[in-house]
Design a protein around this motif. Structure first.
Motif, short mmCIF file in Angstrom:
data_model
loop_
_atom_site.label_atom_id
_atom_site.label_comp_id
_atom_site.label_asym_id
_atom_site.label_seq_id
_atom_site.Cartn_x
_atom_site.Cartn_y
_atom_site.Cartn_z
N THR A 27 0.84 -1.21 0.00
CA THR A 27 0.00 0.00 0.00
C THR A 27 0.86 1.25 0.00
OG1 THR A 27 -1.81 -1.13 1.14
CG2 THR A 27 -1.76 1.28 1.27
N ALA A 28 1.88 1.26 0.86
CA ALA A 28 2.75 2.43 0.95
C ALA A 28 3.51 2.67 -0.34
CB ALA A 28 3.72 2.27 2.13
N VAL A 29 3.99 1.58 -0.95
CA VAL A 29 4.83 1.72 -2.14
C VAL A 29 4.00 1.99 -3.38
CG1 VAL A 29 6.47 0.53 -3.65
CG2 VAL A 29 6.65 0.28 -1.16
N TYR A 30 2.95 1.20 -3.58
CA TYR A 30 2.24 1.25 -4.86
C TYR A 30 0.96 2.09 -4.85
CZ TYR A 30 5.46 -2.31 -6.44
OH TYR A 30 6.60 -2.98 -6.80
N ASP A 31 0.46 2.44 -3.67
CA ASP A 31 -0.77 3.22 -3.61
C ASP A 31 -0.52 4.66 -3.14
OD1 ASP A 31 -2.17 1.04 -4.51
OD2 ASP A 31 -2.79 0.38 -2.52
N THR A 32 -0.04 4.81 -1.92
CA THR A 32 0.08 6.15 -1.35
C THR A 32 1.40 6.82 -1.68
OG1 THR A 32 1.05 5.39 0.75
CG2 THR A 32 -1.36 5.36 0.58
N GLY A 33 2.45 6.03 -1.90
CA GLY A 33 3.78 6.60 -2.13
C GLY A 33 4.40 7.19 -0.88
N ASP A 34 3.82 6.89 0.27
CA ASP A 34 4.29 7.45 1.54
C ASP A 34 5.27 6.48 2.20
OD1 ASP A 34 4.66 8.97 3.78
OD2 ASP A 34 2.72 8.47 4.70
N TYR A 35 6.50 6.52 1.77
CA TYR A 35 7.53 5.64 2.32
C TYR A 35 8.89 6.26 2.03
CZ TYR A 35 8.80 4.20 -2.39
OH TYR A 35 9.24 4.21 -3.68
N ASP A 36 9.90 5.77 2.74
CA ASP A 36 11.29 6.17 2.49
C ASP A 36 12.07 5.07 1.77
OD1 ASP A 36 11.31 8.78 3.80
OD2 ASP A 36 11.04 7.65 5.65
N MET A 37 12.03 3.86 2.36
CA MET A 37 12.73 2.71 1.80
C MET A 37 11.91 1.47 2.06
SD MET A 37 16.49 3.55 3.42
CE MET A 37 15.73 3.87 5.01
N PHE A 38 12.16 0.42 1.28
CA PHE A 38 11.45 -0.84 1.52
C PHE A 38 12.30 -2.00 1.02
CE2 PHE A 38 10.10 0.41 -2.74
CZ PHE A 38 10.19 -0.77 -3.46
N ILE A 39 11.96 -3.20 1.49
CA ILE A 39 12.56 -4.44 1.02
C ILE A 39 11.46 -5.33 0.46
CG2 ILE A 39 13.83 -6.53 1.65
CD1 ILE A 39 15.18 -5.00 3.87
N LEU A 40 11.58 -5.68 -0.81
CA LEU A 40 10.66 -6.62 -1.45
C LEU A 40 11.49 -7.57 -2.33
CD1 LEU A 40 7.54 -4.45 -2.44
CD2 LEU A 40 7.68 -6.21 -0.67
N GLY A 41 10.84 -8.29 -3.22
CA GLY A 41 11.55 -9.25 -4.06
C GLY A 41 10.90 -9.40 -5.41
N TRP A 42 11.66 -9.91 -6.36
CA TRP A 42 11.19 -10.18 -7.71
C TRP A 42 11.56 -11.60 -8.13
CZ3 TRP A 42 7.92 -7.19 -10.27
CH2 TRP A 42 7.93 -5.81 -10.10
N GLY A 43 10.67 -12.25 -8.89
CA GLY A 43 11.03 -13.41 -9.69
C GLY A 43 11.33 -12.91 -11.09
#
Length: 689
Positions: free
Chosen positions: A570-586
C-alpha cells in the motif's frame, strides 16, 4: 538438454514480485491449476510391458516422484491458461519442437529445428517480414517430415483463436499478423512493427509448433465457429461500436455488451479446441508420452526418431558454442570459434528407455520414496524444503544440490524524497551499498539460508550477466567499508557533527556517526525502512534490522519498521508514503526487466527514479532484434543500474534438489535441476556403481 524458456512470462512480473514477497522460496513456473490428489501410501506402478522401442544399451527407467497429477495432454490447452501447470510441463514440455532454444547453463540463443539464425527484417508494404530456414530431414515421431507448414499452421491457429498465456507470449496477435510457409523448409513471419527480442527471439522463435497433418482436420468444428457469418458479423459490430464510441454516437456500455457476445462465441470455439482428444498425436522431442494413468503415474518413452539424440554439445570459455554428431553428419557452431578452454561438454541422451513419473501426493511420501530407493529424483517446482534437506543429507546414497533462484530480494528508495534524489541521493545509496556486507549477512547472520546477490541479472544467466559491474565494497572488511562509505559521502558534500570513525579498542568497531547533514546543510531527517515482519519472512526482517544498523553507523537516522506485507504494498504502490522498503522479484531469462522495472510511470517503478542515460539505452535495447547488439546494450544498462543504484540487491533463496542413482554432466542450474530443467531426463545417466 537445451532449455525451452519461452513459457516463462514477462507479463507475470508483478505477480512474481508478490510471490517473491510472500514466500521464502518462489516458483518461477505458473501455479498449478489442478486439485492435489490424495496421498497414496502405496503408489500404483505401471504394469510390466514389452518395450515398444528397439533394444538399446540404455538403462530401463529413470523414476521421478511427483506431488500433483497432470490435468491435460492437449497441446492447445497445455500452453494456454487452463493447462499452465508445472506438473503438466514436467512430463510434456519437451514433446513439441521449437525453432530456437537456449543452450545449457549459459542460455545462448541457438537454433533447434531452425537450420541457422533468422534473416534480418525487411519491409513489405505496411508489414515487416523475416524468414527462418528449417533443418532438412527432421521428422515427427510417426516418421512424417517436419515442415514450415507445421510452423505456419500452429501460429495462425493461435492467432485465429486468440489463445492466451504462453501461446500469446509467442504468437502475439497485437504484433504478429500472419505466418506463411514459403516452401517446405522456409517459414515467413509478418509483423505490423519490427519486433524486439521479447516478441521475436524470446517469443515466436521459441514457441512450440504442432503437426499440421494431424491437427488440421481435428480443429474443423472449432474453426467453423470463428469462420461463421455470425462471428464475423459480431466482429464488425464491435469495430463499428468502437468507432462510434470515439465519435460519441454510442456508449461504452453498448460496446462492452457487444464485446461480451463476441468473447462468449470465441470461448465456445476455444473450449472445443482445448478438449480435443490427442491420442496418437505425432510429437518431436526425445521423449513421447506412452501412458497416463490418472491419479497414479505417467510414463514417457524414448522417441527414437528424434534428430538430437546422441548430439555432442560443447561450450567454450571464449563464448563459442558447438554441437555435432560424432559420425560427422551434422555440425553447428556460433558465437565465435570453438577453441581453447571448454567449460561444458556432454553427449545428449536419453540414457534410459523410459521416464516414469509416479504420483505421491505429498512431500513426506515422496521423500520417503527417495530414501527407500523407490524413486531416483524428487520433483518440486520450488525445490526441496530445508527440513527435508536436513533429513536427506544423512543418507550417503542421496545427492543434494544447491542452486540460486532466478530472482532476488532488494532494497529500494523513494527518490521523490529530496534526500534520496539527484547526485547526492546517488552517493547516499552507494555509501549504503558499501556498508551492507552481503557475505556476512547471508553466511554469518542468516546461516546460509540465503545466497548473496550482487547484480540485477544473476550470474547463472550467463549470456546476459555482466560480471564487471560495480560491486560496492564487495570483499572488504568492516573498517574498509566504513572508510570508503564515509569518503563517498564526504566527496558528495555530506557532513557530520561527529564523523564515523574506527575504534581499535576491543578488537575494532565502528564509532557511529552523529548529526549527518545534507550537502545543503540541512539535517538529515528520520527515515523508515519497511520490511516484512519476522512472522511473515524472518530472513528479510533480519536483513532490515541489520541494514538499519549499517545505516546508523554512517549517521543516517534510520529505523527498520517490520510490518505486514500488504502495508508495504500500500505504501509503495498506492500512497507513495515511504522512504525505503525491502521486497523481491522473480525474473525471466530474457532480462527486459532491467528496463521495465525502471520505466517512468509504470507500476513496477514507484520509486521516482529517472535516468536519462538509462532511458537512452533502454529505448534501443527493447527494440533491438540483433541479439549480440542487445547483449552489449544490456551490459551497459547493468553498469548504469549498478552505479545509480535504484535497487541494492540483497540475496536470493537457494533451491535444493535431491536425487540418487543418477549422474548429470552439470548441476549448476539457475532455479535448480528440478525447477529449471524439470529433472533433465535427457541429461541424466545411471550413476556408476
Amino acid at each position: 538438454m537445451k532449455r525451452h524458456l519461452w513459457f516463462v512470462f514477462s507479463v507475470l512480473l508483478i505477480a512474481s514480485m508478490v510471490l517473491a514477497a510472500c514466500a521464502q522460496a518462489t516458483p518461477t513456473q505458473p501455479p498449478a491449476q489442478a486439485t492435489q490428489p490424495p496421498a497414496q501410501e502405496q503408489p500404483t506402478q505401471p504394469p510390466a510391458e514389452t518395450p515398444t522401442q528397439p533394444t538399446t544399451e540404455r538403462a530401463p527407467v529413470i523414476r521421478f516422484a511427483t506431488l500433483e497429477d497432470m490435468t491435460t495432454t492437449n497441446v492447445w490447452a497445455l500452453f494456454d491458461d487452463v493447462g499452465a501447470s508445472y506438473w503438466n510441463y514436467v512430463v510434456q514440455i519437451y514433446h513439441w519442437p521449437t525453432l530456437f532454444t537456449l543452450s545449457d547453463q549459459r542460455y545462448d540463443f541457438i537454433p533447434a529445428v531452425a537450420a541457422d539464425f533468422p534473416s534480418e527484417f525487411t519491409q513489405e508494404g505496411d508489414l515487416y517480414v523475416a524468414t527462418v530456414k528449417l533443418k532438412d530431414g527432421l521428422v515427427w515421431s510417426d516418421g512424417s517430415p517436419v515442415t514450415a507448414d507445421d510452423v505456419a499452421f500452429t501460429a495462425n491457429t493461435v492467432l485465429k483463436f486468440k489463445l492466451g498465456l504462453n501461446w500469446q507470449s509467442g504468437y502475439n496477435p497485437d504484433y504478429l499478423v500472419k505466418v506463411e510457409a514459403v516452401d517446405p523448409l522456409t517459414v515467413k513471419f509478418y509483423y505490423n512493427t519490427i519486433p524486439g527480442l521479447s516478441l521475436w527471439q524470446y517469443g515466436a522463435l521459441q514457441s512450440p509448433f504442432v503437426n499440421k497433418a494431424y491437427w488440421e482436420p481435428k480443429i474443423a468444428d472449432a474453426l467453423a465457429i470463428v469462420n461463421s457469418d455470425e462471428y464475423k458479423a459480431l466482429e464488425q459490430q464491435v469495430a463499428d461500436l468502437e468507432k462510434a464510441v470515439k465519435e460519441g454516437t454510442a456508449t461504452q456500455e453498448e460496446l462492452d455488451a457487444k464485446k461480451g457476445e463476441l468473447d462468449a462465441k470465441l470461448k465456445e470455439a476455444v473450449d472445443i479446441l482445448h478438449k480435443l482428444d490427442n491420442e496418437g498425436e505425432p510429437t518431436f522431442g526425445a521423449w513421447r508420452l506412452e501412458k497416463w494413468e490418472v491419479g497414479a503415474f505417467a510414463e514417457n518413452r524414448v522417441n527414437e526418431k528424434n534428430f538430437f539424440i546422441g548430439t555432442v554439445v560443447e561450450e567454450y570459455a571464449n563464448g563459442a558454442y558447438r554441437e555435432y554428431k560424432e559420425d560427422g553428419s551434422y555440425e553447428f557452431t556460433a558465437y565465435g570459434t570453438p577453441e581453447g578452454e571448454k567449460v561444458l561438454e556432454y553427449k545428449s541422451g536419453p540414457y534410459f528407455d523410459s521416464a516414469l513419473y509416479t504420483l505421491y501426493g505429498n512431500p513426506d511420501a515422496a521423500v520417503l520414496a527417495l530414501r527407500n530407493n523407490d524413486v531416483d529424483f524428487l520433483l518440486n517446482p520450488s525445490g526441496l524444503q530445508q527440513g527435508f534437506v536436513d533429513q536427506l543429507k544423512e543418507d550417503p546414497n542421496i545427492t543434494i544440490v544447491e542452486n540460486k533462484q532466478n530472482g532476488f530480494r532488494y532494497l529500494a528508495f523513494n527518490q521523490n524524497r529530496s534526500y534520496f534524489k539527484g547526485e547526492a541521493g546517488k552517493a547516499l545509496r552507494q555509501a549504503i551499498a558499501c556498508m551492507i556486507d552481503l557475505d556476512f549477512l547471508s553466511q554469518r547472520v542468516l546461516q546460509g539460508a540465503v545466497l548473496p546477490v550482487y547484480t540485477l541479472v544473476p550470474e547463472g544467466n550467463g549470456f546476459w550477466h555482466n560480471p564487471d559491474v560495480p560491486k560496492w565494497c564487495a570483499g572488504d572488511d568492516t573498517k574498509t567499508r566504513m572508510e570508503k562509505a564515509v569518503k563517498i559521502l564526504k566527496d558528495a558534500g555530506f557532513t557530520w557533527e561527529k564523523e564515523p570513525s574506527w575504534n581499535e579498542a576491543r578488537g575494532g568497531s565502528v564509532e557511529y556517526g552523529q548529526g549527518l547533514k545534507l550537502p545543503n546543510g540541512e539535517k538529515f531527517p528520520e527515515v523508515k525502512l519497511l520490511a516484512p515482519s519476522a512472522g511473515y519472512d524472518p530472513l528479510r526482517a533480519t536483513a532490515g534490522v541489520y541494514i538499519e544498523q549499517w545505516m546508523r553507523q554512517l549517521g543516517i537516522p534510520a529505523t527498520a519498521e517490520l510490518t505486514n506485507f500488504n502495508n508495504i504494498l500500500t505504501a509503495v504502490y498506492d500512497t507513495g508514503d515511504y522512504d525505503m522498503f525491502i521486497l523481491g522479484w522473480g525474473l525471466t531469462i530474457y532480462p527486459d526487466y532491467i528496463c521495465t522495472f525502471f520505466d517512468s510511470g509504470v507500476p513496477t517503478n514507484p520509486y521516482g527514479y529517472e535516468s536519462a542515460a538509462l532511458k537512452e539505452k533502454c529505448d534501443a535495447f527493447l527494440v533491438e532484434t540483433d541479439i549480440n547488439k542487445a547483449k552489449e546494450l544490456a551490459f551497459e544498462i547493468q553498469n548504469i543500474l549498478a552505479t545509480e543504484l535504484p535497487y541494492i540487491t540483497l540475496f536470493t533463496n537457494p533451491v535444493y534438489d535431491a536425487f540418487r542413482n543418477l549422474e548429470y554432466p552439470y548441476t549448476e542450474v539457475l532455479d535448480g535441476i528440478g525447477s529449471g530443467l524439470y529433472g533433465a531426463p535427457t541429461l541424466a545417466k545411471p550413476a556408476a556403481q
